[in-house]
Design an enzyme around this catalytic site. Structure first.
Site, PDB file in Angstrom:
ATOM      1  N   ASP A 177      11.543  13.434  10.372  1.00 22.85           N
ATOM      2  CA  ASP A 177      11.229  13.715   8.956  1.00 22.85           C
ATOM      3  C   ASP A 177       9.417  14.205   9.074  1.00 22.85           C
ATOM      4  O   ASP A 177       8.852  13.827   8.564  1.00 22.85           O
ATOM      5  CB  ASP A 177      11.259  12.567   7.679  1.00 22.85           C
ATOM      6  CG  ASP A 177      11.130  11.991   6.545  1.00 22.85           C
ATOM      7  OD1 ASP A 177      11.566  13.370   5.746  1.00 22.85           O
ATOM      8  OD2 ASP A 177      10.876  11.399   6.291  1.00 22.85           O
ATOM      9  N   VAL A 236       5.522  -0.508   2.612  1.00 21.85           N
ATOM     10  CA  VAL A 236       4.207  -0.763   3.892  1.00 21.85           C
ATOM     11  C   VAL A 236       3.612  -1.689   3.371  1.00 21.85           C
ATOM     12  O   VAL A 236       2.995  -1.601   1.785  1.00 21.85           O
ATOM     13  CB  VAL A 236       3.943   0.552   4.019  1.00 21.85           C
ATOM     14  CG1 VAL A 236       2.505   0.278   5.197  1.00 21.85           C
ATOM     15  CG2 VAL A 236       5.181   1.775   4.461  1.00 21.85           C
ATOM     16  N   LYS A 268       5.647  -2.600   8.187  1.00 26.29           N
ATOM     17  CA  LYS A 268       6.841  -2.079   7.313  1.00 26.29           C
ATOM     18  C   LYS A 268       7.841  -2.978   7.053  1.00 26.29           C
ATOM     19  O   LYS A 268       8.352  -2.929   8.002  1.00 26.29           O
ATOM     20  CB  LYS A 268       7.081  -0.442   7.527  1.00 26.29           C
ATOM     21  CG  LYS A 268       8.303   0.305   7.446  1.00 26.29           C
ATOM     22  CD  LYS A 268       8.700   1.335   7.760  1.00 26.29           C
ATOM     23  CE  LYS A 268       7.740   2.854   6.791  1.00 26.29           C
ATOM     24  NZ  LYS A 268       8.237   3.865   7.373  1.00 26.29           N
ATOM     25  N   ILE A 314       0.571  -1.455  -0.160  1.00 29.80           N
ATOM     26  CA  ILE A 314      -0.022  -0.179  -0.077  1.00 29.80           C
ATOM     27  C   ILE A 314       0.708   0.968   0.435  1.00 29.80           C
ATOM     28  O   ILE A 314       0.544   2.180  -0.101  1.00 29.80           O
ATOM     29  CB  ILE A 314      -1.122   0.040   1.188  1.00 29.80           C
ATOM     30  CG1 ILE A 314       0.206   0.295   2.196  1.00 29.80           C
ATOM     31  CG2 ILE A 314      -1.659  -0.831   1.020  1.00 29.80           C
ATOM     32  CD1 ILE A 314      -1.220  -0.153   3.797  1.00 29.80           C
ATOM     33  N   GLY A 350       8.485   4.233  -0.151  1.00 26.86           N
ATOM     34  CA  GLY A 350       8.883   5.000   0.243  1.00 26.86           C
ATOM     35  C   GLY A 350      10.871   4.976   0.031  1.00 26.86           C
ATOM     36  O   GLY A 350      11.400   3.668   0.425  1.00 26.86           O
ATOM     37  N   GLY A 351      11.595   6.027   0.800  1.00 27.77           N
ATOM     38  CA  GLY A 351      13.012   5.829   0.494  1.00 27.77           C
ATOM     39  C   GLY A 351      13.443   5.021   1.953  1.00 27.77           C
ATOM     40  O   GLY A 351      14.165   3.973   2.439  1.00 27.77           O
ATOM     41  N   MET A 352      12.204   4.754   2.906  1.00 31.94           N
ATOM     42  CA  MET A 352      12.617   3.784   4.660  1.00 31.94           C
ATOM     43  C   MET A 352      11.635   2.046   4.346  1.00 31.94           C
ATOM     44  O   MET A 352      12.011   1.709   5.175  1.00 31.94           O
ATOM     45  CB  MET A 352      11.903   4.496   5.304  1.00 31.94           C
ATOM     46  CG  MET A 352      13.252   5.850   5.381  1.00 31.94           C
ATOM     47  SD  MET A 352      14.870   6.153   5.696  1.00 31.94           S
ATOM     48  CE  MET A 352      14.626   4.902   6.858  1.00 31.94           C
TER      49      MET A 352
END
Length: 570
Positions: A142, A29, A44, A21, A24-26
């Protein structure tokens, strides 16, 4: 999605990953099911850095798990709930509550900016969440619209993605290996690469409020270098839509972390707006500190004195109201702002530093002054004496090197070089010897507020603003600078009117006076009038201005005349 060989992937023998869903850079998910408790969750999956040695990879996993566990201890209605932290095949996973709703970034993209009341509600809830996180020793690092979820139906605001969060006392791999975060929302002290505290999260929230109200960050530029320059050096101009919440936005976007609005006061002001429709003024911070020489007003005998060693003297003029000494990073930024070339160099160094730290263009995908709003050299604010004024400013045709009536003895004449002698302050004024390389007399009680290449001295409540800018000469001289600024007046000064530029002289040097009226940056601020004098001397372009409400023009003119008459390059 989430399947391997036609079957759902299950991690830790419990969490079934069903559909991706977000990404991202981290990490990635997943929408998942907790098979043990029979509930829907979000999982995540954090990425692995293939460039790390086995030992460093293990260290990264350990730190991730430890810091995720710390976030899991937070209990707050506006902080994402972390249910579990697990490891599968030497890869860490964070199990969180599943929020039925998109991000604030999605909402802005689909429906446009929100109104002031909704922004205040979102901001107050996030401030409450940040207070809880900071009290628990966790920095988010962030804060941006993409990391704020808005639950469908309830409108509940949830701060999520603590993927680069820092736990107090711990050293994170991201901190030692590369820059992390979104540059448009990153505090200037973090840009400098030094260790930062909770204040950095508050700066990011100020930028987020601007985005929620206008649709884009005030620091958005076409390049990474442009963003860095905007965050660290350029004048900060909140969008017009921020007017109802301007005291909060300005307080959060204060470059000096020691002067930045704290979470408790910012939340109080936003909730007061929700209750009354008006944002109350900022209360004076209650801080305990030990006064230093930097905190004390400058005291000098009523005679001129040479200061050949001024740069090593401990006395530097600061606002009369005490404030904590700025951090090392802020002092470094201020020093770099003393000239436009050094400011450009700082931006270049920042770009090089971030490039070396692994900042990529992908980060960008996440993504006013007082009076005249100019951004180029010579974009000073109002505050220029008119030709023939009683301030002692010479009129056109004055003989070069001839002091004007009312001028301060000891000030340099045409062709002379600046001396170390400081001006004498008239009654009710004090001498402000500024670290940026000049001195002038300002009214007692005015405090210093640096903004990029400009330095302001403002009265309590910002009724009066005295601005100074010292830059390299520009094509066309002072008259060209003022005419170009006046041409941009309607675009950068709301309600700009009655503007006129006059060629004049100052102490025998070419000068130009710009005078105009405008509506201020908010309805509450009201119409203001600006005087702005620009002149060239000794290879530099000097700009001094004063802005004040139209009902206080006489006082503004007096402050302006005194500032110009006593101005001395140091």
């Amino acid at each position: 999605m989430g399947t391997e060989g036609g079957t759902f992937r299950v991690i830790a023998g419990r969490y079934r990953l069903e559909a991706r869903i977000g990404r991202g850079g981290m990490g990635v998910v997943w929408r998942a099911t907790d098979q043990l408790l029979g509930r829907r969750v979000a999982v995540k999956e954090l990425p692995q850095d293939e460039t790390l040695s086995e030992a460093d990879a293990r260290l990264q996993r350990d730190r991730t798990l430890r810091e995720a566990s710390a976030v899991a201890q937070l209990r707050h209605p506006h902080v994402i709930v972390v249910h579990d932290v697990v490891e599968q095949d030497e890869r860490p996973y964070i199990v969180m509550e599943l929020i039925d709703g998109g991000s604030l970034a999605d909402r802005i993209a689909a429906h446009g900016p929100v109104d002031a009341a909704e922004a205040a509600r979102i901001g107050a809830d996030l401030l409450s969440a940040l207070r809880a996180a900071h009290e628990g020793g966790v920095l988010h690092r962030d804060i941006k619209p993409a990391n704020v979820l808005v639950e469908s139906g309830t409108g509940r605001v949830v701060l999520t993605d603590f993927g680069i969060a820092q736990v107090a006392g711990a050293t994170t791999l991201t901190e030692t290996g590369s820059f992390v975060g979104s540059p448009e929302y990153t505090a200037p002290e973090r840009m400098s690469g030094v260790r930062t505290g909770p204040e950095a999260d508050l700066w990011s929230l100020g930028a987020l409020l601007c985005t929620a109200l206008s649709g884009e960050s005030p620091f958005r530029r076409d390049s990474l270098g442009g963003i860095l320059h905007a965050v660290v050096i350029d004048e900060i101009r909140p969008p017009a839509q921020a007017a109802p919440l301007l005291p909060v936005v300005r307080g959060l976007l204060e470059r000096d972390p020691g002067r930045r609005l704290d979470a408790v006061e910012a939340e109080r002001m936003l909730r007061a707006f929700l209750d009354t429709g008006r944002t109350p003024p900022r209360r004076a911070p209650e801080r305990s500190y030990t006064p230093t020489q930097r905190d004390l007003p400058l005291r000098r005998p009523a005679v001129l004195r040479d200061h050949p060693l001024r740069r090593s003297a401990p006395e530097r003029d600061q606002p009369p109201r005490p404030s904590p000494a700025p951090s090392r990073s802020v002092r470094g930024v201020r020093a770099a702002l003393a000239g436009s070339r050094r400011g450009a160099l700082l931006a270049a160094l920042l770009v090089a530093a971030l490039a070396g730290a692994g900042v990529s263009a992908a980060l960008l995908a996440d993504r006013g002054g007082d009076g005249n709003g100019r951004t180029g050299p010579g974009s000073s604010a109002p505050g220029t004496p008119t030709a023939g004024s009683t301030s002692g400013t010479p009129t056109a045709g004055s003989a070069p090197g001839t002091p004007t009536t009312g001028s301060v003895p000891g000030t340099p004449t045409a062709g002379s070089t600046p001396t170390a002698a400081l001006p004498i302050a008239p009654s009710g004024y004090r001498v402000a010897e500024d670290p940026a390389g000049f001195a002038l007399a300002v009214p007692e009680g005015f405090g210093r507020e640096p903004q990029g290449e400009r330095v302001f001295y403002v009265s309590p409540g910002e009724t009066f603003r005295i601005g100074v800018r010292v830059v390299e000469p520009e094509p066309g001289g002072p008259l060209g600078v003022m005419r170009r600024a006046a041409a941009k007046g309607p675009a950068v000064n709301p309600g700009y009117r009655d503007g006129r530029v006059t060629s004049t002289a100052h102490r025998g040097h070419p000068a130009a006076l710009w005078e105009f009226t405008w509506d201020g940056f908010s309805a509450a601020e009201g119409a203001r009038h600006t005087y702005d004098l620009c002149w060239e001397a000794d290879g530099r372009l000097y700009d001094v201005w004063v802005s004040a409400p139209v009902g206080k023009v006489r006082e503004a003119k007096e402050h302006f005349d005194v500032a110009v008459d006593t101005f001395t390059a140091t």
